[in-house]
Scaffold this motif. Structure first.
Motif, PDB file in Angstrom:
ATOM      1  N   LYS A  20       1.086  -1.506   0.110  1.00 22.54           N
ATOM      2  CA  LYS A  20      -0.242   0.029  -0.206  1.00 22.54           C
ATOM      3  C   LYS A  20       0.751   1.026   0.399  1.00 22.54           C
ATOM      4  O   LYS A  20       0.733   2.168  -0.667  1.00 22.54           O
ATOM      5  CB  LYS A  20      -1.043   0.416   1.030  1.00 22.54           C
ATOM      6  CG  LYS A  20      -1.885   1.189   1.251  1.00 22.54           C
ATOM      7  CD  LYS A  20      -2.831   0.743   2.178  1.00 22.54           C
ATOM      8  CE  LYS A  20      -4.143   2.328   2.598  1.00 22.54           C
ATOM      9  NZ  LYS A  20      -4.800   1.906   3.538  1.00 22.54           N
ATOM     10  N   ALA A  21       1.980   1.097   0.501  1.00 22.54           N
ATOM     11  CA  ALA A  21       2.624   2.882   0.851  1.00 22.54           C
ATOM     12  C   ALA A  21       3.320   2.829  -0.415  1.00 22.54           C
ATOM     13  O   ALA A  21       3.857   3.755  -0.763  1.00 22.54           O
ATOM     14  CB  ALA A  21       3.872   2.330   2.046  1.00 22.54           C
ATOM     15  N   ALA A  71       0.961   4.677  -3.235  1.00 21.97           N
ATOM     16  CA  ALA A  71       0.771   6.090  -2.691  1.00 21.97           C
ATOM     17  C   ALA A  71       2.433   6.171  -3.384  1.00 21.97           C
ATOM     18  O   ALA A  71       2.547   7.627  -3.311  1.00 21.97           O
ATOM     19  CB  ALA A  71       0.590   5.810  -0.841  1.00 21.97           C
ATOM     20  N   GLY A  72       3.197   5.902  -3.438  1.00 19.93           N
ATOM     21  CA  GLY A  72       4.840   6.504  -3.928  1.00 19.93           C
ATOM     22  C   GLY A  72       6.230   6.055  -3.026  1.00 19.93           C
ATOM     23  O   GLY A  72       6.943   6.713  -3.496  1.00 19.93           O
ATOM     24  N   ALA A  73       5.954   5.524  -2.032  1.00 22.40           N
ATOM     25  CA  ALA A  73       7.614   4.659  -0.850  1.00 22.40           C
ATOM     26  C   ALA A  73       7.694   4.115  -1.731  1.00 22.40           C
ATOM     27  O   ALA A  73       7.404   3.244  -2.694  1.00 22.40           O
ATOM     28  CB  ALA A  73       6.625   4.551   0.267  1.00 22.40           C
ATOM     29  N   VAL A 103      10.243   1.574   4.009  1.00 27.44           N
ATOM     30  CA  VAL A 103      10.647   1.812   2.607  1.00 27.44           C
ATOM     31  C   VAL A 103      11.319   2.956   3.501  1.00 27.44           C
ATOM     32  O   VAL A 103      10.853   3.520   4.185  1.00 27.44           O
ATOM     33  CB  VAL A 103       8.825   2.405   2.666  1.00 27.44           C
ATOM     34  CG1 VAL A 103       8.410   0.324   1.955  1.00 27.44           C
ATOM     35  CG2 VAL A 103       7.736   3.087   3.412  1.00 27.44           C
ATOM     36  N   PHE A 109       7.901  -1.170   9.253  1.00 27.47           N
ATOM     37  CA  PHE A 109       7.143  -2.245   9.239  1.00 27.47           C
ATOM     38  C   PHE A 109       7.436  -3.282  10.138  1.00 27.47           C
ATOM     39  O   PHE A 109       7.995  -4.105   9.332  1.00 27.47           O
ATOM     40  CB  PHE A 109       5.934  -2.364   8.431  1.00 27.47           C
ATOM     41  CG  PHE A 109       5.530  -1.780   7.189  1.00 27.47           C
ATOM     42  CD1 PHE A 109       5.135  -0.224   7.385  1.00 27.47           C
ATOM     43  CD2 PHE A 109       6.362  -1.052   6.159  1.00 27.47           C
ATOM     44  CE1 PHE A 109       4.139  -0.111   6.873  1.00 27.47           C
ATOM     45  CE2 PHE A 109       6.012   0.542   5.409  1.00 27.47           C
ATOM     46  CZ  PHE A 109       4.710   0.503   5.347  1.00 27.47           C
TER      47      PHE A 109
END
Lengths: 165, 165
Positions: free
Chosen positions: B115-116, B119-121, B142, B152
């Motif tokens: 997901k990260a 979003a651009g990570a 990330v 994480f």
């Protein structure tokens, strides 16, 4: 023979001022004017919830949007702040060697600073009114022996729509 | 004339995996072996409360004390971690450009990273077992578009004497 009054074990100590904190929030500085993008990213990437946002009223003519003084986000019940770097914060960030400042909210900033300094921190500048930093209001800061900057400020005023922790 | 079944407004969407976080904790890296001193300082300076501590079992012969993998402290109900820099963390810290890493505890690390990244990570390395990082267990990380490192990890196991938030 007169019996002596027994001495209690507790010696009389000079009481240091009571310092208590109502919040601890890391503040992440982002190269201006990207703080708004960063807030969007943290929402998308980590499902962060925006609690409040304060903007810089002094908008430069060539800026489309006002800078973000402080946006408060929450993940898993914990708060962090995102802010555009401005003149003061850039200095503050450089002095800490990194882009993160740890905000501690307290009603007694002077006592908090005195206690930190007596433990080995170095005070940075004077306590001053500082719009938007942490919760706004009066702000002072110290650098700890490990290079991190801790900023003391008066507790954030609850904005409309604030979510209780 | 046969009546058509009314279409509900909700279009069928590809559900993204549900990602939830149970904790957010900044982790402050300190030049080894000063993490223990830093913990003492944070207790003295800010009345931080120590929640738990994990030590590096692999002690070098010339070290008097084992390094601190992660000590969890609390101020105003919020947790942060203090750790000695070791080989891996030094790399991690350098990659973030600063000494702070933000730990997010989740049961589904792969989904959180996916997901990260969407979003651009940028993912850093593979998910791996990593003793002592955040709560220990499986860890992935990330870098976000603003240079901050987010790590994480599986939720911290409660140690004896842990204080509930």
């Amino acid at each position: 023979m007169a019996s002596e009054t027994p001495q209690n074990g507790a010696a009389s100590e000079t009481a240091s001022p009571v310092v208590s904190f109502v919040a601890f929030k890391p503040q992440l500085f982002v190269e201006a004017p990207k703080a708004n993008d960063a807030v969007v990213f943290y929402k998308n990437a980590f499902a962060a919830e925006e609690v409040s946002r304060s903007l810089n009223a002094k908008r430069k003519a060539d800026q489309e949007l006002p800078l973000v003084l402080s946006a408060e986000l929450k993940i898993a019940g914990a708060s962090f702040l995102v802010a555009d770097t401005v003149d003061d914060s850039a200095k503050l960030v450089k002095s800490g060697g990194n882009g993160v400042v740890f905000c501690l909210e307290s009603e007694n900033i002077e006592a908090a600073i005195a206690k930190a300094v007596s433990a080995g921190a170095v005070a940075e500048g004077e306590v001053a009114e500082c719009e938007g930093a942490c919760g706004g209001g009066r702000v002072g800061k110290v650098t700890d022996p490990y290079g991190y900057v801790w900023q003391f400020c008066t507790p954030a005023k609850k904005a409309v729509g604030d979510v209780e922790a």
